[in-house]
Scaffold this motif. Structure first.
Motif, PDB file in Angstrom:
ATOM      1  N   UNK A   8       1.989  35.372 -22.889  1.00  0.00           N
ATOM      2  CA  UNK A   8       1.064  36.464 -22.603  1.00  0.00           C
ATOM      3  C   UNK A   8      -0.365  35.923 -22.618  1.00  0.00           C
ATOM      4  N   UNK A   9      -1.337  36.798 -22.480  1.00  0.00           N
ATOM      5  CA  UNK A   9      -2.729  36.334 -22.353  1.00  0.00           C
ATOM      6  C   UNK A   9      -3.270  35.672 -23.618  1.00  0.00           C
ATOM      7  N   UNK A  10      -2.590  35.777 -24.744  1.00  0.00           N
ATOM      8  CA  UNK A  10      -3.051  35.095 -25.953  1.00  0.00           C
ATOM      9  C   UNK A  10      -2.869  33.581 -25.860  1.00  0.00           C
ATOM     10  N   UNK A  11      -2.083  33.124 -24.908  1.00  0.00           N
ATOM     11  CA  UNK A  11      -1.855  31.681 -24.767  1.00  0.00           C
ATOM     12  C   UNK A  11      -3.125  30.928 -24.385  1.00  0.00           C
ATOM     13  N   UNK A  12      -4.160  31.637 -23.962  1.00  0.00           N
ATOM     14  CA  UNK A  12      -5.424  31.003 -23.587  1.00  0.00           C
ATOM     15  C   UNK A  12      -6.447  30.990 -24.718  1.00  0.00           C
ATOM     16  N   UNK A  13      -6.063  31.527 -25.878  1.00  0.00           N
ATOM     17  CA  UNK A  13      -6.979  31.610 -27.013  1.00  0.00           C
ATOM     18  C   UNK A  13      -6.974  30.317 -27.830  1.00  0.00           C
ATOM     19  N   UNK A  14      -7.996  30.135 -28.669  1.00  0.00           N
ATOM     20  CA  UNK A  14      -8.101  28.945 -29.516  1.00  0.00           C
ATOM     21  C   UNK A  14      -7.631  29.205 -30.939  1.00  0.00           C
ATOM     22  N   UNK A  21       1.365  34.228 -31.422  1.00  0.00           N
ATOM     23  CA  UNK A  21       1.907  35.409 -30.745  1.00  0.00           C
ATOM     24  C   UNK A  21       1.846  35.301 -29.226  1.00  0.00           C
ATOM     25  N   UNK A  22       1.568  34.118 -28.737  1.00  0.00           N
ATOM     26  CA  UNK A  22       1.412  33.926 -27.286  1.00  0.00           C
ATOM     27  C   UNK A  22       2.715  34.054 -26.513  1.00  0.00           C
ATOM     28  N   UNK A  23       3.839  33.949 -27.186  1.00  0.00           N
ATOM     29  CA  UNK A  23       5.126  34.039 -26.485  1.00  0.00           C
ATOM     30  C   UNK A  23       5.955  35.247 -26.897  1.00  0.00           C
ATOM     31  N   UNK A  24       5.345  36.184 -27.606  1.00  0.00           N
ATOM     32  CA  UNK A  24       6.144  37.358 -27.954  1.00  0.00           C
ATOM     33  C   UNK A  24       6.042  38.407 -26.852  1.00  0.00           C
ATOM     34  N   UNK A  25       6.948  39.375 -26.831  1.00  0.00           N
ATOM     35  CA  UNK A  25       7.050  40.292 -25.694  1.00  0.00           C
ATOM     36  C   UNK A  25       6.013  41.419 -25.669  1.00  0.00           C
ATOM     37  N   UNK A  26       5.047  41.399 -26.562  1.00  0.00           N
ATOM     38  CA  UNK A  26       4.004  42.429 -26.559  1.00  0.00           C
ATOM     39  C   UNK A  26       2.901  42.021 -25.586  1.00  0.00           C
ATOM     40  N   UNK A  31      -9.473  40.445 -28.447  1.00  0.00           N
ATOM     41  CA  UNK A  31     -10.585  41.379 -28.581  1.00  0.00           C
ATOM     42  C   UNK A  31     -11.597  41.130 -27.469  1.00  0.00           C
ATOM     43  N   UNK A  32     -11.997  42.165 -26.766  1.00  0.00           N
ATOM     44  CA  UNK A  32     -13.007  41.986 -25.741  1.00  0.00           C
ATOM     45  C   UNK A  32     -13.000  43.098 -24.716  1.00  0.00           C
ATOM     46  N   UNK A  33     -13.893  42.973 -23.766  1.00  0.00           N
ATOM     47  CA  UNK A  33     -14.079  44.003 -22.747  1.00  0.00           C
ATOM     48  C   UNK A  33     -12.820  44.262 -21.920  1.00  0.00           C
ATOM     49  N   UNK A  34     -12.048  43.229 -21.643  1.00  0.00           N
ATOM     50  CA  UNK A  34     -10.820  43.406 -20.861  1.00  0.00           C
ATOM     51  C   UNK A  34      -9.873  44.391 -21.555  1.00  0.00           C
TER      52      UNK A  34
END
Length: 53
Positions: A8-14, A21-26, A31-34
């Motif tokens: 998911x989009x957390x895979x781009x975080x540091x 949690x980058x590979x869980x189904x949620x 946190x941010x404008x998006x």
């Protein structure tokens, strides 16, 4: 719980916590404008996770 094969989009975080949690189904958003813009457009509340590991 099973995990997805598509990150998911957390895979781009540091953050090590977020990367756990980058590979869980949620469909998590960092946190941010998006996150706020999507919630507003879809008329959905924000579910905030402050961590637990």
């Amino acid at each position: 719980m099973t995990t997805t094969k598509t990150p998911n989009r957390l895979s781009k975080e540091k953050s090590p916590y977020l990367l756990q949690h980058a590979n869980n189904p949620v469909n998590w958003f960092p946190w941010g404008e998006d996150a706020f813009n999507t919630a507003k457009a879809e008329n959905k509340p924000i579910f905030l996770s402050i961590g637990y590991s």
